[in-house]
Scaffold this motif. Structure first.
Motif, mmCIF file in Angstrom:
data_model
loop_
_atom_site.group_PDB
_atom_site.id
_atom_site.type_symbol
_atom_site.label_atom_id
_atom_site.label_comp_id
_atom_site.label_asym_id
_atom_site.label_seq_id
_atom_site.Cartn_x
_atom_site.Cartn_y
_atom_site.Cartn_z
ATOM 1 N N TRP A 180 4.826 -2.196 1.135
ATOM 2 C CA TRP A 180 5.921 -2.783 1.910
ATOM 3 C C TRP A 180 6.861 -1.682 2.392
ATOM 4 O O TRP A 180 7.328 -0.863 1.599
ATOM 5 C CB TRP A 180 6.725 -3.776 1.079
ATOM 6 C CG TRP A 180 6.136 -5.161 1.010
ATOM 7 C CD1 TRP A 180 5.587 -5.768 -0.056
ATOM 8 C CD2 TRP A 180 6.078 -6.105 2.081
ATOM 9 N NE1 TRP A 180 5.168 -7.037 0.253
ATOM 10 C CE2 TRP A 180 5.457 -7.275 1.566
ATOM 11 C CE3 TRP A 180 6.466 -6.075 3.416
ATOM 12 C CZ2 TRP A 180 5.222 -8.400 2.331
ATOM 13 C CZ3 TRP A 180 6.234 -7.214 4.185
ATOM 14 C CH2 TRP A 180 5.621 -8.360 3.650
ATOM 15 N N LYS A 181 7.128 -1.658 3.683
ATOM 16 C CA LYS A 181 8.084 -0.720 4.273
ATOM 17 C C LYS A 181 9.304 -1.519 4.737
ATOM 18 O O LYS A 181 9.173 -2.470 5.500
ATOM 19 C CB LYS A 181 7.474 0.029 5.458
ATOM 20 C CG LYS A 181 6.232 0.851 5.115
ATOM 21 C CD LYS A 181 6.567 1.973 4.142
ATOM 22 C CE LYS A 181 5.314 2.788 3.816
ATOM 23 N NZ LYS A 181 5.607 3.875 2.846
ATOM 24 N N ILE A 182 10.472 -1.124 4.223
ATOM 25 C CA ILE A 182 11.718 -1.781 4.623
ATOM 26 C C ILE A 182 12.389 -0.905 5.680
ATOM 27 O O ILE A 182 12.819 0.217 5.384
ATOM 28 C CB ILE A 182 12.646 -1.974 3.408
ATOM 29 C CG1 ILE A 182 11.925 -2.824 2.342
ATOM 30 C CG2 ILE A 182 13.935 -2.646 3.842
ATOM 31 C CD1 ILE A 182 12.724 -2.997 1.073
ATOM 32 N N SER A 203 -0.768 -2.296 4.678
ATOM 33 C CA SER A 203 -2.180 -2.645 4.478
ATOM 34 C C SER A 203 -2.481 -4.075 4.931
ATOM 35 O O SER A 203 -3.559 -4.361 5.447
ATOM 36 C CB SER A 203 -2.566 -2.467 3.002
ATOM 37 O OG SER A 203 -1.790 -3.332 2.175
ATOM 38 N N GLY A 204 -1.531 -4.956 4.725
ATOM 39 C CA GLY A 204 -1.737 -6.343 5.134
ATOM 40 C C GLY A 204 -1.376 -6.618 6.574
ATOM 41 O O GLY A 204 -1.636 -7.708 7.088
ATOM 42 N N ARG A 205 -0.710 -5.617 7.234
ATOM 43 C CA ARG A 205 -0.333 -5.696 8.653
ATOM 44 C C ARG A 205 0.764 -6.729 8.925
ATOM 45 O O ARG A 205 1.055 -7.051 10.069
ATOM 46 C CB ARG A 205 -1.565 -6.016 9.525
ATOM 47 C CG ARG A 205 -2.707 -5.037 9.389
ATOM 48 C CD ARG A 205 -3.957 -5.542 10.093
ATOM 49 N NE ARG A 205 -3.741 -5.728 11.511
ATOM 50 C CZ ARG A 205 -3.964 -4.807 12.449
ATOM 51 N NH1 ARG A 205 -4.407 -3.606 12.098
ATOM 52 N NH2 ARG A 205 -3.744 -5.056 13.708
ATOM 53 N N LEU A 230 6.693 0.888 17.992
ATOM 54 C CA LEU A 230 6.354 2.104 18.738
ATOM 55 C C LEU A 230 5.160 2.766 18.057
ATOM 56 O O LEU A 230 5.266 3.279 16.933
ATOM 57 C CB LEU A 230 7.550 3.042 18.788
ATOM 58 C CG LEU A 230 8.799 2.476 19.484
ATOM 59 C CD1 LEU A 230 9.916 3.498 19.508
ATOM 60 C CD2 LEU A 230 8.470 2.009 20.890
ATOM 61 N N VAL A 231 4.015 2.741 18.719
ATOM 62 C CA VAL A 231 2.765 3.287 18.194
ATOM 63 C C VAL A 231 2.358 4.465 19.074
ATOM 64 O O VAL A 231 1.984 4.275 20.251
ATOM 65 C CB VAL A 231 1.654 2.223 18.165
ATOM 66 C CG1 VAL A 231 0.385 2.807 17.553
ATOM 67 C CG2 VAL A 231 2.105 0.996 17.406
ATOM 68 N N ASN A 232 2.504 5.663 18.502
ATOM 69 C CA ASN A 232 2.187 6.895 19.246
ATOM 70 C C ASN A 232 2.943 6.957 20.571
ATOM 71 O O ASN A 232 2.382 7.314 21.617
ATOM 72 C CB ASN A 232 0.671 7.000 19.482
ATOM 73 C CG ASN A 232 -0.118 7.066 18.182
ATOM 74 O OD1 ASN A 232 0.350 7.668 17.206
ATOM 75 N ND2 ASN A 232 -1.300 6.459 18.171
ATOM 76 N N GLY A 233 4.200 6.562 20.506
ATOM 77 C CA GLY A 233 5.062 6.647 21.679
ATOM 78 C C GLY A 233 4.940 5.487 22.642
ATOM 79 O O GLY A 233 5.661 5.444 23.649
ATOM 80 N N GLY A 259 -0.291 -0.005 12.474
ATOM 81 C CA GLY A 259 0.392 1.274 12.375
ATOM 82 C C GLY A 259 1.581 1.315 13.312
ATOM 83 O O GLY A 259 1.550 0.726 14.401
ATOM 84 N N ALA A 260 2.637 2.004 12.899
ATOM 85 C CA ALA A 260 3.844 2.106 13.723
ATOM 86 C C ALA A 260 4.701 3.257 13.207
ATOM 87 O O ALA A 260 4.720 3.541 12.001
ATOM 88 C CB ALA A 260 4.629 0.802 13.691
ATOM 89 N N GLN A 261 5.390 3.910 14.124
ATOM 90 C CA GLN A 261 6.319 4.967 13.754
ATOM 91 C C GLN A 261 7.766 4.483 13.793
ATOM 92 O O GLN A 261 8.633 5.081 13.152
ATOM 93 C CB GLN A 261 6.164 6.183 14.692
ATOM 94 C CG GLN A 261 4.860 6.943 14.510
ATOM 95 C CD GLN A 261 3.676 6.263 15.172
ATOM 96 O OE1 GLN A 261 3.762 5.857 16.328
ATOM 97 N NE2 GLN A 261 2.580 6.123 14.434
ATOM 98 N N ALA A 262 8.010 3.409 14.540
ATOM 99 C CA ALA A 262 9.373 2.885 14.643
ATOM 100 C C ALA A 262 9.323 1.447 15.156
ATOM 101 O O ALA A 262 8.287 0.980 15.668
ATOM 102 C CB ALA A 262 10.217 3.734 15.575
#
Length: 289
Positions: A180-182, A203-205, A230-233, A259-262
């Protein structure tokens, strides 16, 4: 069970047996009889009681009167000779004149009149009693409807509390699950005071927005907030949502992402847009590794 008992005590079953109900009310009684066995049994008991009352109070004709009627029908005068009538009068030629009414008729007629008056009074009293019983039945029906509505509201409240507790437990368990990412999203120049929280399970998306920590202005009917990853910009649409003070859920599920960076939120027209309107970006936050 209580509804069947109240229906029996209302007095409508007596009117049904007497045939005093309209078609709609008859269908209602038959429906209740099919639903509650005690109602069906009460109808049978009322019908039997009325039949016994009619048999018990039936008036048998006198033997003399019966024989006279049969003698006149058959043209046989011998029947009248077998049962002499003391009230007959002799006239010239030995002929007998029979009275128009049999002996004791006036007394019986008086008794019958009294009985009819008593029946009329009883009918009026019964009608008044049935009217009040029908009124009470209507009030009982309204009380039953109100109780059912209260029961439904209570069930909805219980379901809401269960769902809320489940969502709160999910938030409480997040620190123990490294997947989990908060992500805290902070306000931009569009609204520096704006803020919100996004939960992302790598992992669960799963992606969820926390309504209890929503610090965005309430949107109007023409616009909605749209969440972006934001995925790879490149921005990826994760769905739209409304900001409401009376929201039914703490966690609002959005579209899934691997996946996401922001994450960022823009204010768009209702239904969302294919790509974000950059000058309408209200909050943004990066995902910590």
């Amino acid at each position: 069970m209580e509804e069947g008992k109240a229906y029996i005590e209302s007095g409508i079953l007596e009117l049904y047996v007497l045939g005093e109900l309209n078609a709609e009310e008859q269908h209602e009684v038959e429906a209740m009889a099919g639903k509650y066995p005690e109602v069906k049994q009460e109808i049978s008991a009322i019908a039997l009681a009325m039949e016994q009352y009619a048999i018990r109070h039936a008036v048998q004709p006198s033997v003399g009167l019966e024989n006279k009627i049969l003698a006149r029908i058959d043209g046989n005068t011998a029947a009248t000779d077998e049962v002499p009538d003391s009230s007959a009068t002799l006239v010239a030629g030995g002929a007998k004149i029979l009275p128009l009414y049999p002996e004791g008729y006036e007394s019986k007629l008086k008794t019958l009149r009294i009985a009819l008056i008593a029946c009329a009074v009883l009918l009026i009293v019964s009608g008044i009693a049935l009217y009040f019983a029908h009124t009470e039945l209507g009030a009982a029906k309204q009380q039953i409807i109100a109780l059912n509505q209260d029961k439904e509201r209570f069930a909805n409240t219980v379901n809401y509390m269960k769902e809320t507790n489940k969502e709160l437990q999910t938030i409480a368990d997040m620190p123990n699950d490294p997947d989990w990412k908060i992500v805290k999203l902070a306000g931009t120049k569009m609204d520096p005071q704006a803020k919100m929280m996004v939960y992302w399970h790598t992992s669960g998306r799963h992606v969820m927005v926390d309504n209890s920590k929503m610090g965005l202005p309430q949107n109007d009917e023409a616009h909605q907030y749209q969440l972006w990853a934001l995925v790879n910009g490149k921005p990826v649409d994760l769905g739209v949502f409304d900001v409401k003070t009376d929201t039914a859920h703490i966690l609002l599920k959005m579209k899934e992402i691997g996946g996401a960076q922001a994450f960022a939120v823009t204010l768009e027209k209702r239904g969302g847009v294919p790509s974000p309107t950059m000058d309408q970006m209200i909050v943004m936050g990066g995902v910590s590794i």
